[in-house]
Design an enzyme around this catalytic site. Sequence first.
Site, PDB file in Angstrom:
ATOM      1  N   HIS A   1      45.520  43.209  36.473  1.00 55.23           N
ATOM      2  CA  HIS A   1      46.648  42.281  36.300  1.00 55.23           C
ATOM      3  C   HIS A   1      46.225  40.864  36.723  1.00 55.23           C
ATOM      4  CE1 HIS A   1      50.624  40.604  36.481  1.00 55.23           C
ATOM      5  NE2 HIS A   1      51.274  41.747  36.629  1.00 55.23           N
TER       6      HIS A   1
ATOM      7  N   GLU B   1      46.042  40.229  30.849  1.00 56.34           N
ATOM      8  CA  GLU B   1      45.714  41.448  31.572  1.00 56.34           C
ATOM      9  C   GLU B   1      45.030  42.476  30.678  1.00 56.34           C
ATOM     10  OE1 GLU B   1      49.395  42.696  33.494  1.00 56.34           O
ATOM     11  OE2 GLU B   1      50.109  40.616  33.312  1.00 56.34           O
TER      12      GLU B   1
END
EC number: 5.1.3.15
Length: 303
Positions: free
Chosen positions: A170, A275
């Site tokens: 992330h 991500e």
Amino acid sequence: MDIEALNAEHGIDGILRFTEGRGGLTMIEIANAQATALISPYAGQVLAYRPTDAADDLLFVGERAYFAEGKAIKGGIPICWPWFGADPEAKGRSAHGFVRAWPWQVLATESLADGATRVQLGIADDAETRAVWTQYFNLLVDIHVGTTLSVDLSTLNAGDRPFNITQGLHAYFKVGDASRIRVDGLDGCRYIDKAADGGDAVIRQEGQVAFEHEVNRIYEDVPPVLTIVDPTLDRRIRIESEYSRTAVVWNPWVETAKAMDDLDDQDYRRFVCVETVNTASEVIEIPPGETYRLAARYSIEPL
């Protein structure tokens, strides 16, 4: 963690040392001939990376980010595992899994022949993890700090039956002004618009991704290379992914940022998340005794 013992066992003279960081959390500081980096063994998370010839850090971490046990650190490259997004079983467990707020064990550190520095961290299942997620597993993250930054996450199914995971790296990338950046590489890809009413509208991307409002999208069938073009910082961030066909692009914009206690109201201007993930239609089934990898390599290039 005992910092003195960690330095004795895993420190590398003049290159890698363990220190006490924000909130009293143990940190790994790396400074080799190619780059500097900061890694948190709590959460297995890269918090900073800067090649020696770069004017700015690759990653964003806000001043209001939590640095406390039991809290996820907003910024750097949090690891979302063994689920990405909401709890898939609706048991009230935290979004994005549990390992981004969990202590990882330092398994290895070394200087590589090419001048990069390697750090390996891991979590193996025990009674505490099985109280959250019942599976038997061995989770490893290999981090290479050199002219590029690479993060390689591998999941071993240590049990006797298959299990499913979704997961993600992330990454929060530092940008000069989110309203001016563009993301290249997703033209023609379909995405699920999680910021739309209902959160399930499916749209086809046309051209570059721009940011003029909240963006929260899961892209599918993505190419292996995406780039962030940042005219304010005069650079391009290159993201090379492996074993991933989905990607998430996120920026909270004004109202969502204001609602987050661990973001400053203006932080939305300072980062964008692109991500490397396995999520949505990309659910990974891992048979007993087998391993699945998710990896990304990040580099900074001048415009």
